[in-house]
Design a protein around this motif. Structure first.
Motif, PDB file in Angstrom:
ATOM      1  N   GLU A   8       0.830  -1.208   0.000  1.00  0.00           N
ATOM      2  CA  GLU A   8       0.000   0.000   0.000  1.00  0.00           C
ATOM      3  C   GLU A   8       0.869   1.264   0.000  1.00  0.00           C
ATOM      4  OE1 GLU A   8      -3.183   1.849   3.039  1.00  0.00           O
ATOM      5  OE2 GLU A   8      -3.571  -0.219   2.417  1.00  0.00           O
ATOM      6  N   SER A  12       1.025   4.051  -2.925  1.00  0.00           N
ATOM      7  CA  SER A  12       0.811   5.461  -2.612  1.00  0.00           C
ATOM      8  C   SER A  12       1.956   6.311  -3.150  1.00  0.00           C
ATOM      9  CB  SER A  12       0.674   5.647  -1.100  1.00  0.00           C
ATOM     10  OG  SER A  12       0.489   7.006  -0.799  1.00  0.00           O
ATOM     11  N   ARG A 156      -4.767  14.201   0.048  1.00  0.00           N
ATOM     12  CA  ARG A 156      -5.635  13.017  -0.052  1.00  0.00           C
ATOM     13  C   ARG A 156      -4.810  11.735  -0.078  1.00  0.00           C
ATOM     14  NH1 ARG A 156      -7.357   9.396  -3.334  1.00  0.00           N
ATOM     15  NH2 ARG A 156      -6.209  10.115  -5.154  1.00  0.00           N
ATOM     16  N   GLN A 160      -4.360   8.592   2.976  1.00  0.00           N
ATOM     17  CA  GLN A 160      -4.691   7.190   2.731  1.00  0.00           C
ATOM     18  C   GLN A 160      -3.604   6.234   3.207  1.00  0.00           C
ATOM     19  OE1 GLN A 160      -5.411   7.062  -1.479  1.00  0.00           O
ATOM     20  NE2 GLN A 160      -7.520   7.743  -1.278  1.00  0.00           N
TER      21      GLN A 160
END
Length: 161
Positions: A8, A12, A156, A160
């Protein structure tokens, strides 16, 4: 669990790289210029660091790899002032004479640097474009909108993580 978190974080980072490169391409399309860069703030080192660039020599990239707010270049001034800085002609800018030589070598005489500041006021870095003529006011307005939109997207993406 750890592998998923690592995957992840990698996704990102790739997304952030995509956002920054896309913003730089859009800025160059807006201004019609061929050279530009995006720098992000390295809070630990206390400087801007180039993370995306187009059209520059190794000499330029080395000279501006890390820029502090105390440096006299356009991006350093914009960082210090937290507002866009336009140098219409590097040959007439006495605050940073080293830029003249680099500008001559890389073929630019005008620089604009616009901070990447989100709607909430978070400073992420700098979006700069370089060319032979100053961007028009309407182009600078579009760059300002792009810079804020890019910063909002970075907020944003980082939220996350």
């Amino acid at each position: 669990m750890i592998a998923a978190a690592t995957r992840e974080a990698t996704m990102s980072a790739k997304s952030e790289t995509f956002v920054l490169n896309s913003a730089l391409e859009e800025a160059l399309a807006i201004t019609g210029q061929k050279q530009g860069n995006i720098q992000l703030v390295d809070w630990q080192a206390g400087c801007l660091e180039i993370v995306a660039h187009r059209g520059f020599s190794i000499r330029f990239l080395t000279a501006f790899q890390r820029v502090r707010s105390s440096d006299g270049c356009a991006c350093g001034r914009a960082l210090l002032q937290r507002r866009a800085v336009l140098v219409e002609n590097v040959h007439e800018d006495h605050r940073f004479p080293a830029l003249r030589d680099v500008g001559d070598q890389d073929g630019f005489s005008s620089v604009q640097s616009t901070p990447l500041i989100s709607s909430s006021g978070a400073l992420f870095g700098m979006l700069s474009t370089h060319g032979v003529a100053r961007p028009m006011d309407a182009q600078l307005e579009r760059i300002a909108i792009l810079a804020q939109r890019t910063a909002n997207e970075l907020v944003r993406l980082r939220a996350q993580r």
